[in-house]
Design a protein around this motif. Sequence first.
Motif, mmCIF file in Angstrom:
data_model
loop_
_atom_site.group_PDB
_atom_site.id
_atom_site.type_symbol
_atom_site.label_atom_id
_atom_site.label_comp_id
_atom_site.label_asym_id
_atom_site.label_seq_id
_atom_site.Cartn_x
_atom_site.Cartn_y
_atom_site.Cartn_z
ATOM 1 N N PHE A 19 -28.894 25.207 -6.796
ATOM 2 C CA PHE A 19 -30.199 24.807 -6.269
ATOM 3 C C PHE A 19 -31.263 25.410 -7.171
ATOM 4 C CE2 PHE A 19 -27.425 24.395 -2.656
ATOM 5 C CZ PHE A 19 -27.893 23.265 -2.010
ATOM 6 N N TRP A 20 -32.241 24.583 -7.559
ATOM 7 C CA TRP A 20 -33.365 25.031 -8.376
ATOM 8 C C TRP A 20 -34.635 24.926 -7.561
ATOM 9 C CZ3 TRP A 20 -32.604 21.569 -13.338
ATOM 10 C CH2 TRP A 20 -31.483 22.002 -14.032
ATOM 11 N N SER A 21 -35.439 25.984 -7.574
ATOM 12 C CA SER A 21 -36.787 25.861 -7.020
ATOM 13 C C SER A 21 -37.705 25.525 -8.192
ATOM 14 C CB SER A 21 -37.230 27.155 -6.326
ATOM 15 O OG SER A 21 -37.370 28.195 -7.252
ATOM 16 N N TYR A 22 -38.730 24.767 -7.904
ATOM 17 C CA TYR A 22 -39.690 24.390 -8.939
ATOM 18 C C TYR A 22 -41.019 24.083 -8.276
ATOM 19 C CZ TYR A 22 -38.872 19.572 -7.482
ATOM 20 O OH TYR A 22 -38.775 18.419 -6.746
ATOM 21 N N GLN A 29 -44.103 24.339 -3.923
ATOM 22 C CA GLN A 29 -42.712 24.653 -4.256
ATOM 23 C C GLN A 29 -41.764 23.633 -3.643
ATOM 24 O OE1 GLN A 29 -43.087 27.154 -6.918
ATOM 25 N NE2 GLN A 29 -41.066 27.461 -6.060
ATOM 26 N N HIS A 30 -40.754 23.250 -4.401
ATOM 27 C CA HIS A 30 -39.718 22.323 -3.956
ATOM 28 C C HIS A 30 -38.355 22.867 -4.359
ATOM 29 C CE1 HIS A 30 -42.344 18.970 -2.765
ATOM 30 N NE2 HIS A 30 -43.111 19.369 -3.762
ATOM 31 N N ILE A 31 -37.322 22.289 -3.772
ATOM 32 C CA ILE A 31 -35.947 22.653 -4.097
ATOM 33 C C ILE A 31 -35.202 21.395 -4.520
ATOM 34 C CG2 ILE A 31 -33.753 23.555 -3.216
ATOM 35 C CD1 ILE A 31 -35.751 25.748 -3.187
ATOM 36 N N SER A 95 -36.636 28.007 -11.155
ATOM 37 C CA SER A 95 -35.821 29.189 -10.900
ATOM 38 C C SER A 95 -34.461 28.749 -10.370
ATOM 39 C CB SER A 95 -36.510 30.106 -9.891
ATOM 40 O OG SER A 95 -35.687 31.221 -9.623
ATOM 41 N N PRO A 96 -33.386 28.968 -11.156
ATOM 42 C CA PRO A 96 -32.050 28.651 -10.657
ATOM 43 C C PRO A 96 -31.654 29.591 -9.515
ATOM 44 C CG PRO A 96 -32.067 28.838 -13.049
ATOM 45 C CD PRO A 96 -33.382 29.354 -12.548
#
Length: 104
Positions: A19-22, A29-31, A95-96
Amino acid sequence: MGNWLPQLTFIEDPIADDFWSYENDDGVQHIARVTIGRPAPIPNDPQGNWYCPLCIQHRETQSEILCRVGVGPVDALVNATRVASDHFHELRKVSPRAQPVKRP
């Protein structure tokens, strides 16, 4: 790609899942869930090519499984990871190992 590739609805044998947050352009912020499957030979391909499934699933969009082709299993895997890498570099503040959003 043409119809000769498998039309997958899920990745049966994932070899990498994260899962990456960005952050989007508005600063929200999203996932996203990123899954890469095990490379496999393309069925009935006389050339002996392989494919590697990849899914980048954003909560706000419909997920689609892409199949990236290669002349062998490593080439197919490299092509799939290149798509994930390019996507990673297009996003902001990535962010991984993000925690997945728990849905009620």
